[in-house]
Design a protein around this motif. Structure first.
Motif, mmCIF file in Angstrom:
data_model
loop_
_atom_site.group_PDB
_atom_site.id
_atom_site.type_symbol
_atom_site.label_atom_id
_atom_site.label_comp_id
_atom_site.label_asym_id
_atom_site.label_seq_id
_atom_site.Cartn_x
_atom_site.Cartn_y
_atom_site.Cartn_z
ATOM 1 N N ARG A 1 33.070 -42.592 8.010
ATOM 2 C CA ARG A 1 33.398 -42.905 6.574
ATOM 3 C C ARG A 1 32.424 -42.037 5.646
ATOM 4 N N LEU A 2 31.695 -42.598 4.810
ATOM 5 C CA LEU A 2 30.817 -41.663 4.082
ATOM 6 C C LEU A 2 29.908 -41.091 4.602
ATOM 7 N N LYS B 1 30.161 -39.871 7.843
ATOM 8 C CA LYS B 1 30.747 -38.716 8.326
ATOM 9 C C LYS B 1 31.146 -37.637 7.488
ATOM 10 N N THR B 2 31.573 -37.825 6.164
ATOM 11 C CA THR B 2 31.740 -36.778 5.238
ATOM 12 C C THR B 2 30.175 -36.204 4.708
ATOM 13 N N GLU C 1 29.438 -33.820 7.636
ATOM 14 C CA GLU C 1 30.170 -32.516 7.547
ATOM 15 C C GLU C 1 29.758 -31.679 6.618
ATOM 16 N N HIS C 2 29.391 -32.317 5.221
ATOM 17 C CA HIS C 2 29.139 -31.566 4.249
ATOM 18 C C HIS C 2 27.730 -30.490 4.667
ATOM 19 N N LYS D 1 35.785 -45.352 -2.236
ATOM 20 C CA LYS D 1 36.668 -45.502 -1.173
ATOM 21 C C LYS D 1 37.393 -46.692 -0.854
ATOM 22 N N GLY E 1 36.521 -41.290 -4.398
ATOM 23 C CA GLY E 1 36.349 -40.568 -3.115
ATOM 24 C C GLY E 1 34.787 -40.425 -2.919
ATOM 25 N N TYR E 2 34.638 -40.354 -1.260
ATOM 26 C CA TYR E 2 33.402 -39.979 -0.729
ATOM 27 C C TYR E 2 32.618 -38.732 -1.544
ATOM 28 N N GLY E 3 33.323 -37.697 -1.793
ATOM 29 C CA GLY E 3 33.103 -36.613 -2.589
ATOM 30 C C GLY E 3 31.929 -36.796 -3.683
ATOM 31 N N VAL F 1 28.865 -37.232 -2.305
ATOM 32 C CA VAL F 1 28.147 -35.852 -1.735
ATOM 33 C C VAL F 1 27.475 -34.932 -2.873
#
Length: 237
Positions: free
Chosen positions: A13-14, A16-17, A20-21, A173, A197-199, A202
């Motif tokens: 979820r968050l 992981k985002t 990855e970022h 989300k 969104g998770y963005g 981020v």
């Protein structure tokens, strides 16, 4: 020199985002996970497992972390979100939330006392419920409030060494089990009225780690839900 980050709850979820970022940004990422990680293998990724509701598992994790540092950024993201009505054992319900949201961040931060890089940052993911609690999730709300208050104390204690800030997400989300009626009801209680969104988190983290004058702050990333109204706590799901 490559920067290094620790993210708790970094495998789904968050988290992981976020993982990855920062991998895409060229960071070395140490991602903690509980039961499983959904992250793909990456040369800059290290995975560490721990059940943050179990103090012994937290201790084992803390023993590993100094050897994986030093860290430029730590994000306390791991979370436990269970309604009070689902608790079969109230004491265990309380302990689970407190351990994940308070005990683990405290112990992890203590373990990293000598493992911070210069100009390091720490970010705790709290919740708008920390300030406007929901009686259906009273134990969760209390634990998130504890995380938030402790984090602001750390901004004082670590001043001059680590900048510490808090992010309060709102309706970022939705989960698959949230039906359309529930989603529309929640979004009607925000000013933006959209699933962010998770963005959005981020971007908030990216700002905080680049803002040298910001520490001891609480940033709401909730689409304006906090000030839109006092939300209805009684609807289902």
């Amino acid at each position: 020199m490559t920067k290094r980050i620790l993210i708790t709850g970094g495998g789904r979820r968050l988290g992981k985002t976020l993982s990855e970022h920062f991998l895409n940004e060229g960071w070395q990422v140490v991602a903690h996970y509980n039961t499983r990680s959904e992250l793909e293998e990456h040369p800059n990724l290290s995975l560490v497992q721990a059940n943050l509701s179990d103090p012994d598992s937290i201790r084992n994790l803390c023993e590993q972390l100094p050897g994986l540092g030093p860290f430029d950024l730590v994000i306390h993201n791991a979370s436990c979100f269970v309604p009070d009505s689902a608790a079969q054992d109230l004491a265990q319900h309380i302990s689970q939330h407190q351990n994940v949201h308070v005990t683990a961040p405290v112990m992890i931060t203590e373990a990293l006392a000598d493992s911070w890089s210069d100009a390091a940052s720490m970010i705790s993911i709290s919740d708008i419920y920390a300030d406007i609690p929901n009686q259906r999730f009273s134990v969760y709300c209390a634990a998130k409030a504890g995380l938030q208050n402790w984090s602001l104390s750390m901004a004082q204690r670590l001043a001059g060494k680590v900048r510490v800030n808090v992010i309060q997400p709102g309706p970022i989300k939705f989960l698959p089990e949230h039906d359309q009626a529930y989603r529309e009801r929640v979004l009607s209680q925000s000013l933006i009225g959209e699933e962010l969104g998770y963005g959005a988190i981020v971007e908030a983290c990216s700002y905080l780690i680049k803002a040298p004058a910001v520490t001891g702050s609480v940033m709401r990333v909730d689409g304006g839900r906090f000030v839109a109204n006092r939300y209805d706590q009684t609807f289902s799901s």
